[in-house]
Design a protein around this motif. Structure first.
Motif, PDB file in Angstrom:
ATOM      1  N   UNK A 137       0.839  -1.207   0.000  1.00  0.00           N
ATOM      2  CA  UNK A 137       0.000   0.000   0.000  1.00  0.00           C
ATOM      3  C   UNK A 137       0.871   1.253   0.000  1.00  0.00           C
ATOM      4  N   UNK A 138       1.973   1.216   0.715  1.00  0.00           N
ATOM      5  CA  UNK A 138       2.880   2.370   0.735  1.00  0.00           C
ATOM      6  C   UNK A 138       3.532   2.596  -0.627  1.00  0.00           C
ATOM      7  N   UNK A 139       3.955   1.502  -1.266  1.00  0.00           N
ATOM      8  CA  UNK A 139       4.635   1.615  -2.559  1.00  0.00           C
ATOM      9  C   UNK A 139       3.692   1.976  -3.691  1.00  0.00           C
ATOM     10  N   UNK A 140       2.450   1.526  -3.611  1.00  0.00           N
ATOM     11  CA  UNK A 140       1.502   1.789  -4.697  1.00  0.00           C
ATOM     12  C   UNK A 140       0.733   3.090  -4.502  1.00  0.00           C
ATOM     13  N   UNK A 141       0.935   3.731  -3.376  1.00  0.00           N
ATOM     14  CA  UNK A 141       0.229   4.984  -3.133  1.00  0.00           C
ATOM     15  C   UNK A 141      -1.203   4.776  -2.701  1.00  0.00           C
ATOM     16  N   UNK A 142      -1.519   3.596  -2.170  1.00  0.00           N
ATOM     17  CA  UNK A 142      -2.876   3.307  -1.704  1.00  0.00           C
ATOM     18  C   UNK A 142      -3.172   4.030  -0.395  1.00  0.00           C
ATOM     19  N   UNK A 143      -4.316   3.778   0.123  1.00  0.00           N
ATOM     20  CA  UNK A 143      -4.758   4.416   1.355  1.00  0.00           C
ATOM     21  C   UNK A 143      -3.959   3.872   2.536  1.00  0.00           C
ATOM     22  N   UNK A 144      -3.157   4.719   3.129  1.00  0.00           N
ATOM     23  CA  UNK A 144      -2.320   4.318   4.252  1.00  0.00           C
ATOM     24  C   UNK A 144      -3.173   4.006   5.477  1.00  0.00           C
ATOM     25  N   UNK A 145      -4.193   4.817   5.736  1.00  0.00           N
ATOM     26  CA  UNK A 145      -5.024   4.590   6.921  1.00  0.00           C
ATOM     27  C   UNK A 145      -5.764   3.258   6.829  1.00  0.00           C
ATOM     28  N   UNK A 146      -6.281   2.943   5.655  1.00  0.00           N
ATOM     29  CA  UNK A 146      -6.975   1.668   5.479  1.00  0.00           C
ATOM     30  C   UNK A 146      -6.009   0.500   5.622  1.00  0.00           C
ATOM     31  N   UNK A 147      -4.808   0.635   5.072  1.00  0.00           N
ATOM     32  CA  UNK A 147      -3.809  -0.427   5.186  1.00  0.00           C
ATOM     33  C   UNK A 147      -3.382  -0.626   6.638  1.00  0.00           C
ATOM     34  N   UNK A 148      -3.230   0.475   7.372  1.00  0.00           N
ATOM     35  CA  UNK A 148      -2.849   0.366   8.783  1.00  0.00           C
ATOM     36  C   UNK A 148      -3.959  -0.280   9.613  1.00  0.00           C
ATOM     37  N   UNK A 149      -5.201   0.107   9.362  1.00  0.00           N
ATOM     38  CA  UNK A 149      -6.305  -0.506  10.093  1.00  0.00           C
ATOM     39  C   UNK A 149      -6.422  -1.994   9.786  1.00  0.00           C
ATOM     40  N   UNK A 150      -6.211  -2.349   8.544  1.00  0.00           N
ATOM     41  CA  UNK A 150      -6.234  -3.763   8.172  1.00  0.00           C
ATOM     42  C   UNK A 150      -5.106  -4.515   8.864  1.00  0.00           C
ATOM     43  N   UNK A 151      -3.932  -3.889   8.927  1.00  0.00           N
ATOM     44  CA  UNK A 151      -2.796  -4.518   9.594  1.00  0.00           C
ATOM     45  C   UNK A 151      -3.079  -4.698  11.079  1.00  0.00           C
ATOM     46  N   UNK A 152      -3.658  -3.698  11.722  1.00  0.00           N
ATOM     47  CA  UNK A 152      -3.988  -3.809  13.141  1.00  0.00           C
ATOM     48  C   UNK A 152      -4.962  -4.957  13.370  1.00  0.00           C
ATOM     49  N   UNK A 153      -5.952  -5.068  12.514  1.00  0.00           N
ATOM     50  CA  UNK A 153      -6.945  -6.125  12.630  1.00  0.00           C
ATOM     51  C   UNK A 153      -6.289  -7.504  12.553  1.00  0.00           C
ATOM     52  N   UNK A 154      -5.413  -7.692  11.592  1.00  0.00           N
ATOM     53  CA  UNK A 154      -4.744  -8.988  11.419  1.00  0.00           C
ATOM     54  C   UNK A 154      -3.794  -9.265  12.579  1.00  0.00           C
ATOM     55  N   UNK A 155      -3.075  -8.248  13.033  1.00  0.00           N
ATOM     56  CA  UNK A 155      -2.128  -8.440  14.137  1.00  0.00           C
ATOM     57  C   UNK A 155      -2.870  -8.775  15.433  1.00  0.00           C
ATOM     58  N   UNK A 156      -4.038  -8.173  15.649  1.00  0.00           N
ATOM     59  CA  UNK A 156      -4.830  -8.497  16.837  1.00  0.00           C
ATOM     60  C   UNK A 156      -5.224  -9.970  16.825  1.00  0.00           C
ATOM     61  N   UNK A 157      -5.663 -10.450  15.684  1.00  0.00           N
ATOM     62  CA  UNK A 157      -6.027 -11.860  15.568  1.00  0.00           C
ATOM     63  C   UNK A 157      -4.802 -12.743  15.797  1.00  0.00           C
ATOM     64  N   UNK A 158      -3.674 -12.365  15.206  1.00  0.00           N
ATOM     65  CA  UNK A 158      -2.449 -13.148  15.369  1.00  0.00           C
ATOM     66  C   UNK A 158      -2.010 -13.183  16.830  1.00  0.00           C
ATOM     67  N   UNK A 159      -2.100 -12.054  17.513  1.00  0.00           N
ATOM     68  CA  UNK A 159      -1.705 -12.020  18.918  1.00  0.00           C
ATOM     69  C   UNK A 159      -2.653 -12.858  19.781  1.00  0.00           C
ATOM     70  N   UNK A 160      -3.924 -12.886  19.431  1.00  0.00           N
ATOM     71  CA  UNK A 160      -4.866 -13.744  20.160  1.00  0.00           C
ATOM     72  C   UNK A 160      -4.497 -15.208  19.972  1.00  0.00           C
ATOM     73  N   UNK A 161      -4.118 -15.572  18.762  1.00  0.00           N
ATOM     74  CA  UNK A 161      -3.693 -16.952  18.498  1.00  0.00           C
ATOM     75  C   UNK A 161      -2.422 -17.275  19.283  1.00  0.00           C
ATOM     76  N   UNK A 162      -1.478 -16.346  19.322  1.00  0.00           N
ATOM     77  CA  UNK A 162      -0.242 -16.559  20.080  1.00  0.00           C
ATOM     78  C   UNK A 162      -0.553 -16.717  21.566  1.00  0.00           C
ATOM     79  N   UNK A 163      -1.496 -15.959  22.065  1.00  0.00           N
ATOM     80  CA  UNK A 163      -1.881 -16.072  23.473  1.00  0.00           C
ATOM     81  C   UNK A 163      -2.501 -17.437  23.757  1.00  0.00           C
ATOM     82  N   UNK A 164      -3.299 -17.929  22.833  1.00  0.00           N
ATOM     83  CA  UNK A 164      -3.877 -19.267  22.990  1.00  0.00           C
ATOM     84  C   UNK A 164      -2.766 -20.315  22.958  1.00  0.00           C
TER      85      UNK A 164
END
Length: 152
Positions: free
Chosen positions: A35-62
């Motif tokens: 998203x950074x290289x293609x000039x896409x929406x940075x805020x949308x990419x960051x929110x998507x990343x946060x969403x995925x990282x939250x799920x990943x951290x929940x899995x790591x906690x399990x």
């Protein structure tokens, strides 16, 4: 021998879940970089990343919980007490509540950025996490062990 087979199964499962969680985080980082290289929406990419990282951290906690409870602790110990069982249930439930609440917040921000008419969906998710938290409080209250010593 059966106990060793079960322990190996838990180890393999924990390793696979851990690898999947790290793969999710790497994938979300890759999507952010694209998203950074293609000039896409940075805020949308960051929110998507946060969403995925939250799920990943929940899995790591399990995974951490499974390793602590099923691998480190001997499976040949005395049966678990009610306090230990309740503590395990509470740990897993807290992981779920935090994950759901954070997902609701991420979707709330996404709805605010994209289309305000999408707001009911994250509101329902946040309400569900609050409802689950209340349920956890009720569960803890109902399963509370009386720690007072009996009267003489």
């Amino acid at each position: 021998m059966f106990e060793k087979l079960i322990a190996i199964s838990f180890i393999v499962t924990a390793c696979l879940l851990f690898l999947a969680a790290w793969s999710l985080m790497a994938w979300s980082l890759w999507k952010l970089l694209l998203a950074l290289l293609s000039g896409g929406s940075l805020s949308e990419a960051l929110l998507s990343m946060i969403s995925v990282v939250v799920i990943a951290m929940a899995v790591i906690e399990v995974v951490r919980y499974v390793i602590e409870e099923e691998i480190y602790l001997s499976r040949t110990q005395d049966p678990l007490t009610q306090k230990e069982i309740t503590g395990g249930v509470v740990k897993i439930f807290v992981i779920i509540i935090i994950s759901v609440g954070l997902e609701g917040l991420v979707y709330l921000f996404k709805a605010g950025l994209e289309n305000i008419s999408l707001l009911p969906y994250p509101a329902v998710i946040i309400f569900a996490s609050v409802f689950a938290l209340v349920g956890l409080g009720i569960y803890q209250k109902l399963t509370k062990i009386d720690r007072r010593s009996p009267a003489p």
